[in-house]
Motif scaffolding. Structure first.
Motif, PDB file in Angstrom:
ATOM      1  N   VAL A  35       0.838  -1.195   0.000  1.00 19.49           N
ATOM      2  CA  VAL A  35       0.000   0.000   0.000  1.00 19.49           C
ATOM      3  C   VAL A  35       0.876   1.248   0.000  1.00 19.49           C
ATOM      4  CG1 VAL A  35      -1.768   1.295   1.238  1.00 19.49           C
ATOM      5  CG2 VAL A  35      -1.846  -1.205   1.214  1.00 19.49           C
ATOM      6  N   PHE A  36       0.706   2.072  -1.035  1.00 23.23           N
ATOM      7  CA  PHE A  36       1.304   3.409  -1.045  1.00 23.23           C
ATOM      8  C   PHE A  36       0.175   4.363  -0.701  1.00 23.23           C
ATOM      9  CE2 PHE A  36       2.032   7.456  -3.211  1.00 23.23           C
ATOM     10  CZ  PHE A  36       3.198   7.835  -2.584  1.00 23.23           C
ATOM     11  N   ARG A  77       0.865  -6.702  -6.021  1.00 24.51           N
ATOM     12  CA  ARG A  77       0.931  -5.388  -6.680  1.00 24.51           C
ATOM     13  C   ARG A  77       0.793  -4.269  -5.653  1.00 24.51           C
ATOM     14  NH1 ARG A  77      -2.074  -8.763  -9.983  1.00 24.51           N
ATOM     15  NH2 ARG A  77      -1.256  -9.008 -12.075  1.00 24.51           N
ATOM     16  N   THR A  78       0.983  -3.028  -6.107  1.00 26.33           N
ATOM     17  CA  THR A  78       0.885  -1.875  -5.227  1.00 26.33           C
ATOM     18  C   THR A  78      -0.487  -1.231  -5.371  1.00 26.33           C
ATOM     19  OG1 THR A  78       3.253  -1.464  -5.376  1.00 26.33           O
ATOM     20  CG2 THR A  78       1.876   0.392  -4.682  1.00 26.33           C
ATOM     21  N   LEU A  79      -1.150  -1.035  -4.242  1.00 29.38           N
ATOM     22  CA  LEU A  79      -2.453  -0.390  -4.184  1.00 29.38           C
ATOM     23  C   LEU A  79      -2.226   1.070  -3.828  1.00 29.38           C
ATOM     24  CD1 LEU A  79      -5.464  -1.299  -4.339  1.00 29.38           C
ATOM     25  CD2 LEU A  79      -5.403  -1.468  -1.858  1.00 29.38           C
ATOM     26  N   THR A  80      -2.830   1.957  -4.578  1.00 30.40           N
ATOM     27  CA  THR A  80      -2.615   3.392  -4.381  1.00 30.40           C
ATOM     28  C   THR A  80      -3.943   4.094  -4.167  1.00 30.40           C
ATOM     29  OG1 THR A  80      -2.864   3.961  -6.714  1.00 30.40           O
ATOM     30  CG2 THR A  80      -0.656   3.338  -5.976  1.00 30.40           C
ATOM     31  N   PRO A  81      -3.900   5.324  -3.636  1.00 27.68           N
ATOM     32  CA  PRO A  81      -5.129   6.116  -3.602  1.00 27.68           C
ATOM     33  C   PRO A  81      -5.543   6.444  -5.038  1.00 27.68           C
ATOM     34  CG  PRO A  81      -3.376   7.164  -2.311  1.00 27.68           C
ATOM     35  CD  PRO A  81      -2.763   6.023  -3.054  1.00 27.68           C
ATOM     36  N   GLY A  82      -6.789   6.804  -5.228  1.00 32.07           N
ATOM     37  CA  GLY A  82      -7.228   7.204  -6.556  1.00 32.07           C
ATOM     38  C   GLY A  82      -6.539   8.481  -6.996  1.00 32.07           C
ATOM     39  N   PHE A  83      -6.298   8.594  -8.287  1.00 34.85           N
ATOM     40  CA  PHE A  83      -5.661   9.789  -8.836  1.00 34.85           C
ATOM     41  C   PHE A  83      -6.724  10.795  -9.258  1.00 34.85           C
ATOM     42  CE2 PHE A  83      -2.731   6.242 -10.009  1.00 34.85           C
ATOM     43  CZ  PHE A  83      -1.729   6.563  -9.116  1.00 34.85           C
ATOM     44  N   ILE A  84      -6.333  12.067  -9.352  1.00 34.70           N
ATOM     45  CA  ILE A  84      -7.234  13.136  -9.781  1.00 34.70           C
ATOM     46  C   ILE A  84      -6.671  13.757 -11.045  1.00 34.70           C
ATOM     47  CG2 ILE A  84      -8.221  15.384  -9.208  1.00 34.70           C
ATOM     48  CD1 ILE A  84      -7.994  14.533  -6.231  1.00 34.70           C
ATOM     49  N   TYR A 120     -10.163   6.361 -18.043  1.00 31.53           N
ATOM     50  CA  TYR A 120      -9.601   7.069 -16.894  1.00 31.53           C
ATOM     51  C   TYR A 120      -9.777   6.251 -15.622  1.00 31.53           C
ATOM     52  CZ  TYR A 120      -8.298  11.512 -19.024  1.00 31.53           C
ATOM     53  OH  TYR A 120      -7.675  12.486 -19.761  1.00 31.53           O
ATOM     54  N   LEU A 121     -10.946   5.667 -15.427  1.00 28.76           N
ATOM     55  CA  LEU A 121     -11.186   4.860 -14.231  1.00 28.76           C
ATOM     56  C   LEU A 121     -10.246   3.670 -14.170  1.00 28.76           C
ATOM     57  CD1 LEU A 121     -12.914   4.461 -11.698  1.00 28.76           C
ATOM     58  CD2 LEU A 121     -14.435   3.056 -13.099  1.00 28.76           C
ATOM     59  N   MET A 122     -10.067   2.980 -15.277  1.00 32.38           N
ATOM     60  CA  MET A 122      -9.194   1.804 -15.302  1.00 32.38           C
ATOM     61  C   MET A 122      -7.725   2.176 -15.122  1.00 32.38           C
ATOM     62  SD  MET A 122     -11.104  -0.843 -15.476  1.00 32.38           S
ATOM     63  CE  MET A 122     -12.169   0.060 -14.384  1.00 32.38           C
ATOM     64  N   GLN A 123      -7.370   3.429 -15.395  1.00 37.32           N
ATOM     65  CA  GLN A 123      -5.997   3.885 -15.163  1.00 37.32           C
ATOM     66  C   GLN A 123      -5.786   4.346 -13.722  1.00 37.32           C
ATOM     67  OE1 GLN A 123      -5.318   6.897 -18.167  1.00 37.32           O
ATOM     68  NE2 GLN A 123      -4.763   5.373 -19.703  1.00 37.32           N
ATOM     69  N   GLY A 124      -6.840   4.288 -12.899  1.00 37.66           N
ATOM     70  CA  GLY A 124      -6.703   4.644 -11.493  1.00 37.66           C
ATOM     71  C   GLY A 124      -7.188   6.031 -11.136  1.00 37.66           C
ATOM     72  N   PHE A 125      -7.765   6.760 -12.083  1.00 36.66           N
ATOM     73  CA  PHE A 125      -8.287   8.095 -11.791  1.00 36.66           C
ATOM     74  C   PHE A 125      -9.689   7.948 -11.216  1.00 36.66           C
ATOM     75  CE2 PHE A 125      -5.008   8.935 -14.866  1.00 36.66           C
ATOM     76  CZ  PHE A 125      -4.403  10.083 -14.394  1.00 36.66           C
ATOM     77  N   THR A 126      -9.873   8.385  -9.973  1.00 35.43           N
ATOM     78  CA  THR A 126     -11.184   8.293  -9.349  1.00 35.43           C
ATOM     79  C   THR A 126     -11.947   9.609  -9.436  1.00 35.43           C
ATOM     80  OG1 THR A 126     -10.204   8.785  -7.193  1.00 35.43           O
ATOM     81  CG2 THR A 126     -10.499   6.457  -7.778  1.00 35.43           C
ATOM     82  N   THR A 127     -11.275  10.682  -9.871  1.00 34.18           N
ATOM     83  CA  THR A 127     -11.923  11.982 -10.067  1.00 34.18           C
ATOM     84  C   THR A 127     -11.348  12.624 -11.322  1.00 34.18           C
ATOM     85  OG1 THR A 127     -12.118  12.270  -7.671  1.00 34.18           O
ATOM     86  CG2 THR A 127     -12.392  14.245  -9.028  1.00 34.18           C
ATOM     87  N   VAL A 128     -12.231  13.130 -12.183  1.00 37.22           N
ATOM     88  CA  VAL A 128     -11.809  13.831 -13.396  1.00 37.22           C
ATOM     89  C   VAL A 128     -12.602  15.125 -13.514  1.00 37.22           C
ATOM     90  CG1 VAL A 128     -11.759  13.770 -15.926  1.00 37.22           C
ATOM     91  CG2 VAL A 128     -11.135  11.737 -14.624  1.00 37.22           C
ATOM     92  N   ARG A 129     -11.883  16.238 -13.743  1.00 42.10           N
ATOM     93  CA  ARG A 129     -12.527  17.517 -14.048  1.00 42.10           C
ATOM     94  C   ARG A 129     -12.341  17.760 -15.534  1.00 42.10           C
ATOM     95  NH1 ARG A 129     -11.211  23.261 -14.644  1.00 42.10           N
ATOM     96  NH2 ARG A 129      -9.094  22.534 -14.790  1.00 42.10           N
ATOM     97  N   ASP A 130     -13.458  17.906 -16.222  1.00 41.23           N
ATOM     98  CA  ASP A 130     -13.417  18.191 -17.656  1.00 41.23           C
ATOM     99  C   ASP A 130     -13.340  19.696 -17.810  1.00 41.23           C
ATOM    100  OD1 ASP A 130     -14.611  18.800 -20.405  1.00 41.23           O
ATOM    101  OD2 ASP A 130     -14.385  16.623 -20.450  1.00 41.23           O
ATOM    102  N   ALA A 131     -12.317  20.166 -18.490  1.00 34.88           N
ATOM    103  CA  ALA A 131     -12.073  21.606 -18.604  1.00 34.88           C
ATOM    104  C   ALA A 131     -12.803  22.242 -19.780  1.00 34.88           C
ATOM    105  CB  ALA A 131     -10.572  21.864 -18.713  1.00 34.88           C
ATOM    106  N   GLY A 132     -13.709  21.521 -20.399  1.00 33.50           N
ATOM    107  CA  GLY A 132     -14.502  22.095 -21.480  1.00 33.50           C
ATOM    108  C   GLY A 132     -14.862  21.060 -22.516  1.00 33.50           C
TER     109      GLY A 132
END
Length: 161
Positions: A35-36, A77-84, A120-132
């Motif tokens: 765990v990181f 494997r290494t478990l990480t927090p979700g990325f933004i 994005y979800l499968m790459q580990g991103f749990t939050t995404v802000r769409d800039a337009g």
């Protein structure tokens, strides 16, 4: 040493599981993971992580008792927090606005946005802000569990000079 990451798989739970308040939250137990946590320099080696609903309840190097949990073996494997991701354009699929307007239909945009949300979800991103570019429809579909995706914050129209 190359670290393989399994971006927090509980993001799937976050994106797709709708748990009513009067029901017991679903439990997922990740075993055989490092765990990181993003706070400490060193990983927690050979750990287990219990996720209840959308919350991490326990991280331990000792066995965790969770008889009703779905168990996922992390395979070391290494478990990480979700990325933004703070600047994305899920609906845009071309080199320029003109090219997209000429060669794309609304259906093409919808299909592309759906595929990008899952990517994005499968790459580990749990939050995404769409800039337009994306409106609220993609967000509603993700929130309703109709398509897999991260927490999604669309800006709507582009802002510029």
């Amino acid at each position: 040493m190359r670290i393989r990451s399994i971006g927090l798989v509980s993001a799937m739970l976050l994106a797709t599981a709708a748990v009513a308040q009067d029901e017991t939250p679903k439990q997922t137990l990740f075993t055989n993971v490092h765990v990181f946590d993003g706070v400490n320099e060193a990983r927690i080696e050979n750990a287990s992580v219990l996720v209840e609903g959308n919350l991490i309840k326990t991280v331990s190097t000792e066995a965790i008792e969770a008889p009703n949990a779905e168990v996922i073996d992390g395979g070391g494997r290494t478990l990480t927090p979700g990325f933004i991701e703070a600047h994305a354009h899920l609906m845009l699929m071309g080199p320029s606005i003109a090219a997209m307007e000429t060669n794309s239909t609304w259906e093409d945009f919808a299909i592309h946005g759906t595929r990008m949300a899952e990517m994005y979800l499968m790459q580990g991103f749990t939050t995404v802000r769409d800039a337009g570019g994306a409106g609220g429809g993609l967000r509603r579909a993700i929130d309703a569990g109709q398509i897999p995706g991260p927490r999604f914050y669309p800006s709507g129209a582009f802002l510029g000079t």
